[in-house]
Design an enzyme around this catalytic site. Sequence first.
Site, PDB file in Angstrom:
ATOM      1  N   SER A  23       7.925 -46.569  -9.926  1.00  0.00           N
ATOM      2  CA  SER A  23       8.520 -45.256 -10.223  1.00  0.00           C
ATOM      3  C   SER A  23       8.465 -44.904 -11.704  1.00  0.00           C
ATOM      4  O   SER A  23       8.892 -43.831 -12.099  1.00  0.00           O
ATOM      5  CB  SER A  23       9.963 -45.213  -9.722  1.00  0.00           C
ATOM      6  OG  SER A  23      10.698 -46.310 -10.222  1.00  0.00           O
ATOM      7  N   ASN A 110      20.446 -51.444  -8.487  1.00  0.00           N
ATOM      8  CA  ASN A 110      21.036 -50.433  -7.599  1.00  0.00           C
ATOM      9  C   ASN A 110      22.179 -49.672  -8.269  1.00  0.00           C
ATOM     10  O   ASN A 110      22.262 -48.450  -8.181  1.00  0.00           O
ATOM     11  CB  ASN A 110      21.526 -51.082  -6.296  1.00  0.00           C
ATOM     12  CG  ASN A 110      20.386 -51.715  -5.525  1.00  0.00           C
ATOM     13  OD1 ASN A 110      19.218 -51.534  -5.880  1.00  0.00           O
ATOM     14  ND2 ASN A 110      20.711 -52.472  -4.482  1.00  0.00           N
ATOM     15  N   THR A 155      22.635   1.580  -1.135  1.00  0.00           N
ATOM     16  CA  THR A 155      22.843   0.696   0.019  1.00  0.00           C
ATOM     17  C   THR A 155      21.619   0.934   0.897  1.00  0.00           C
ATOM     18  O   THR A 155      21.105   2.069   0.927  1.00  0.00           O
ATOM     19  CB  THR A 155      24.139   1.027   0.804  1.00  0.00           C
ATOM     20  OG1 THR A 155      24.032   2.360   1.297  1.00  0.00           O
ATOM     21  CG2 THR A 155      25.387   0.916  -0.067  1.00  0.00           C
ATOM     22  N   HIS A 156      21.142  -0.080   1.543  1.00  0.00           N
ATOM     23  CA  HIS A 156      19.891   0.017   2.334  1.00  0.00           C
ATOM     24  C   HIS A 156      18.726   0.479   1.468  1.00  0.00           C
ATOM     25  O   HIS A 156      17.783   1.085   1.981  1.00  0.00           O
ATOM     26  CB  HIS A 156      20.045   0.973   3.522  1.00  0.00           C
ATOM     27  CG  HIS A 156      21.298   0.776   4.321  1.00  0.00           C
ATOM     28  ND1 HIS A 156      21.368  -0.068   5.400  1.00  0.00           N
ATOM     29  CD2 HIS A 156      22.545   1.279   4.159  1.00  0.00           C
ATOM     30  CE1 HIS A 156      22.601  -0.060   5.894  1.00  0.00           C
ATOM     31  NE2 HIS A 156      23.342   0.751   5.156  1.00  0.00           N
ATOM     32  N   SER A 277      -3.740  -7.336 -16.372  1.00  0.00           N
ATOM     33  CA  SER A 277      -4.677  -7.624 -15.290  1.00  0.00           C
ATOM     34  C   SER A 277      -6.070  -7.822 -15.883  1.00  0.00           C
ATOM     35  O   SER A 277      -6.422  -7.199 -16.876  1.00  0.00           O
ATOM     36  CB  SER A 277      -4.689  -6.448 -14.308  1.00  0.00           C
ATOM     37  OG  SER A 277      -5.937  -6.369 -13.644  1.00  0.00           O
ATOM     38  N   LYS A 283      -2.778  -1.981 -16.359  1.00  0.00           N
ATOM     39  CA  LYS A 283      -1.655  -2.705 -15.765  1.00  0.00           C
ATOM     40  C   LYS A 283      -0.786  -3.456 -16.770  1.00  0.00           C
ATOM     41  O   LYS A 283      -1.274  -4.020 -17.744  1.00  0.00           O
ATOM     42  CB  LYS A 283      -2.188  -3.738 -14.756  1.00  0.00           C
ATOM     43  CG  LYS A 283      -2.863  -3.098 -13.570  1.00  0.00           C
ATOM     44  CD  LYS A 283      -1.880  -2.682 -12.519  1.00  0.00           C
ATOM     45  CE  LYS A 283      -1.386  -3.899 -11.838  1.00  0.00           C
ATOM     46  NZ  LYS A 283      -1.094  -3.766 -10.462  1.00  0.00           N
ATOM     47  N   ASN A 285       2.302  -6.043 -15.879  1.00  0.00           N
ATOM     48  CA  ASN A 285       2.981  -6.576 -14.696  1.00  0.00           C
ATOM     49  C   ASN A 285       4.242  -7.382 -15.026  1.00  0.00           C
ATOM     50  O   ASN A 285       4.289  -8.077 -16.037  1.00  0.00           O
ATOM     51  CB  ASN A 285       2.013  -7.480 -13.913  1.00  0.00           C
ATOM     52  CG  ASN A 285       0.809  -6.715 -13.404  1.00  0.00           C
ATOM     53  OD1 ASN A 285       0.931  -5.542 -13.047  1.00  0.00           O
ATOM     54  ND2 ASN A 285      -0.337  -7.352 -13.402  1.00  0.00           N
ATOM     55  N   GLU A 290       8.641 -11.926 -11.101  1.00  0.00           N
ATOM     56  CA  GLU A 290       8.003 -12.350  -9.844  1.00  0.00           C
ATOM     57  C   GLU A 290       7.971 -13.874  -9.726  1.00  0.00           C
ATOM     58  O   GLU A 290       8.187 -14.435  -8.650  1.00  0.00           O
ATOM     59  CB  GLU A 290       6.583 -11.786  -9.763  1.00  0.00           C
ATOM     60  CG  GLU A 290       6.558 -10.287  -9.550  1.00  0.00           C
ATOM     61  CD  GLU A 290       5.170  -9.681  -9.710  1.00  0.00           C
ATOM     62  OE1 GLU A 290       4.166 -10.390  -9.554  1.00  0.00           O
ATOM     63  OE2 GLU A 290       5.094  -8.467 -10.000  1.00  0.00           O
ATOM     64  N   TYR A 317      21.995 -49.415  -0.599  1.00  0.00           N
ATOM     65  CA  TYR A 317      20.787 -48.896  -1.241  1.00  0.00           C
ATOM     66  C   TYR A 317      19.560 -49.108  -0.357  1.00  0.00           C
ATOM     67  O   TYR A 317      19.400 -50.139   0.296  1.00  0.00           O
ATOM     68  CB  TYR A 317      20.553 -49.588  -2.598  1.00  0.00           C
ATOM     69  CG  TYR A 317      19.278 -49.107  -3.254  1.00  0.00           C
ATOM     70  CD1 TYR A 317      19.274 -47.951  -4.027  1.00  0.00           C
ATOM     71  CD2 TYR A 317      18.066 -49.769  -3.057  1.00  0.00           C
ATOM     72  CE1 TYR A 317      18.104 -47.470  -4.595  1.00  0.00           C
ATOM     73  CE2 TYR A 317      16.892 -49.294  -3.629  1.00  0.00           C
ATOM     74  CZ  TYR A 317      16.909 -48.144  -4.390  1.00  0.00           C
ATOM     75  OH  TYR A 317      15.746 -47.672  -4.944  1.00  0.00           O
ATOM     76  N   GLN A 322      14.715 -43.616  -4.112  1.00  0.00           N
ATOM     77  CA  GLN A 322      13.856 -43.374  -5.269  1.00  0.00           C
ATOM     78  C   GLN A 322      13.280 -41.948  -5.210  1.00  0.00           C
ATOM     79  O   GLN A 322      12.900 -41.387  -6.222  1.00  0.00           O
ATOM     80  CB  GLN A 322      12.726 -44.414  -5.273  1.00  0.00           C
ATOM     81  CG  GLN A 322      11.770 -44.305  -6.421  1.00  0.00           C
ATOM     82  CD  GLN A 322      10.951 -45.584  -6.582  1.00  0.00           C
ATOM     83  OE1 GLN A 322      11.480 -46.635  -6.960  1.00  0.00           O
ATOM     84  NE2 GLN A 322       9.676 -45.522  -6.262  1.00  0.00           N
ATOM     85  N   LYS A 325      14.397 -38.518  -7.306  1.00  0.00           N
ATOM     86  CA  LYS A 325      14.157 -38.182  -8.714  1.00  0.00           C
ATOM     87  C   LYS A 325      13.264 -36.986  -8.954  1.00  0.00           C
ATOM     88  O   LYS A 325      13.647 -36.050  -9.671  1.00  0.00           O
ATOM     89  CB  LYS A 325      13.606 -39.407  -9.444  1.00  0.00           C
ATOM     90  CG  LYS A 325      14.640 -40.481  -9.441  1.00  0.00           C
ATOM     91  CD  LYS A 325      14.349 -41.695 -10.174  1.00  0.00           C
ATOM     92  CE  LYS A 325      15.489 -42.648  -9.894  1.00  0.00           C
ATOM     93  NZ  LYS A 325      15.724 -42.861  -8.418  1.00  0.00           N
TER      94      LYS A 325
HETATM   95  N1  ARG Z   1      13.227 -47.236  -8.888  1.00  0.00           N
HETATM   96  C1  ARG Z   1      14.363 -47.513  -8.100  1.00  0.00           C
HETATM   97  C2  ARG Z   1      15.034 -46.202  -7.663  1.00  0.00           C
HETATM   98  O1  ARG Z   1      14.766 -45.236  -8.240  1.00  0.00           O
HETATM   99  C3  ARG Z   1      15.342 -48.333  -8.858  1.00  0.00           C
HETATM  100  C4  ARG Z   1      16.233 -49.167  -8.023  1.00  0.00           C
HETATM  101  C5  ARG Z   1      15.472 -50.286  -7.420  1.00  0.00           C
HETATM  102  N2  ARG Z   1      16.300 -51.149  -6.649  1.00  0.00           N
HETATM  103  C6  ARG Z   1      15.785 -52.016  -5.792  1.00  0.00           C
HETATM  104  N3  ARG Z   1      16.615 -52.734  -5.145  1.00  0.00           N
HETATM  105  N4  ARG Z   1      14.511 -52.073  -5.591  1.00  0.00           N
HETATM  106  O2  ARG Z   1      15.774 -46.163  -6.737  1.00  0.00           O
END
Ligand code: ARG
Length: 462
Positions: A23, A110, A155-156, A277, A283, A285, A290, A317, A322, A325
């Site tokens: 990660s 964890n 309204t509408h 454009s 144009k 825009n 948007e 956990y 993971q 994130k």
């Molecule tokens: N990269 C892991 C996460 O974001 C970190 C925790 C990892 N814990 C484990 N027991 N493998 O959750």
Amino acid sequence: MAQLWGGRFTKETNKLVKEFNDSLPFDKNLIEEDIEGSIAHASMLGKQEIIPLADSEKIVAELKAILEEVREGSFEIKEGYEDVHSLIEATLIDRIGETGKRLHTGRSRNDQVALDMKLYTRKKVKETSDLLLDLQKVLLEIMEENKETIMPGFTHLQKAQPVTLAHHVGAYFEMFVRDRSRLTDLYRRMNLCPLGSGALAGTTYPLDRDYVSELLGFDGPTRNSMDSVSDRDYIVDYLSALSLVMMHLSRFSEEIIIWNSNEYRFIELDDSYSTGSSIMPQKKNPDIAELVRGKTGRVYGSLMSILTTLKGIPLAYNKDMQEDKEPVFDTVITVNRSIELFAGMLSTMKVNKDVMHNSAGKGFTNATDAADYLVNKGVPFRDAHSIIGRLVLICIEKGISMDELELSEYRKISDVFEEDIYEAIALKTCVDKRNTKGAPGSEAIQEEIDFCRNYIAEECAK
Ligand code: ARG
């Protein structure tokens, strides 16, 4: 050392497995939080004499040095580590040797990652809240300048009754008051420290969880270690609050796009906030509005993604977590940028007051007031409604507004009408007289503007 484990393994990790599992490419975003958490943990280990005080001091000093390098941009994030936690621990051991190996005493990744994500989210919640306050300052300026800028209220998407731009923009001010209060609520709810929960079942070391929590500015430690390492509710809370922010910005975007259109011309976006454009030279825009409207889908997607990820996970956990994130990182950047850009877009746009006023003058936005005129002269409302309806029809046939209709025509339908009808249905009268709390009338809007000004002053002082 690219990984923190391996003693019980007899084979190398498959290359694809490693890539899929690692990660670091995204959790490097948590590098500051990870070090801050480790500094607090190491200080506590020393204070509790779980590790020698001298070791704790050495660890803390080196972590602070690394943090400094990270902040000034000189720390190189070397690839290959499993995650940011491994990267920091390995760097520490590389630099101070054996002593560094004591850092992870009484801790698991964890509770470590649970802490890192909380520290990160907490910081971002504040950022979002501050950006919304900046946007509200822009809204207040627009309100103050446009207390008397009459425009049609819809309204509408059909013209309904005259309002002012201050009143219309004030509606968004209120939405952002609620959005900010949601952020305050979730901050309060999430602000308990998970560190010290271990892998899931706490630890046998005499950790001082209150001390760590205090060092990191939490209101206290979490109460159940299994919940602590599994809880990502606050992320759902945050993404849900951000989804509402985007929903509000998206509605506002839609109005800006309509108002800026060739047909409406209520406003004109500044050149610096518009794009052109490649083929049509004429144009200009409203791409920012948007894009904000478009990115709302992406933010809702993140909320759905985290809700779905969490729904089937048994305690405690699991690696699924993971996956919390990337949606958060992406959403934070998307939403915070959207708010910031919105403030710039609004503060630079030009308001075409006369176009708004003329538009309010067409489309019978004063018809309700004409009916109210009759009511004030003793006609029951339902009869008044019908009389004005017939007059509107006559005006439509003649292609004129009610202000242009002769008094004799009025009197053909009802002899209650007198010369003062014109004053009663003048746009200015229609707006000024609406002084119920929350209405656009001059006194009512002043009360609302005073509230907004106080709100900003109080929130800035916090
Ligand atoms: N990269 C892991 C996460 O974001 C970190 C925790 C990892 N814990 C484990 N027991 N493998 O959750």
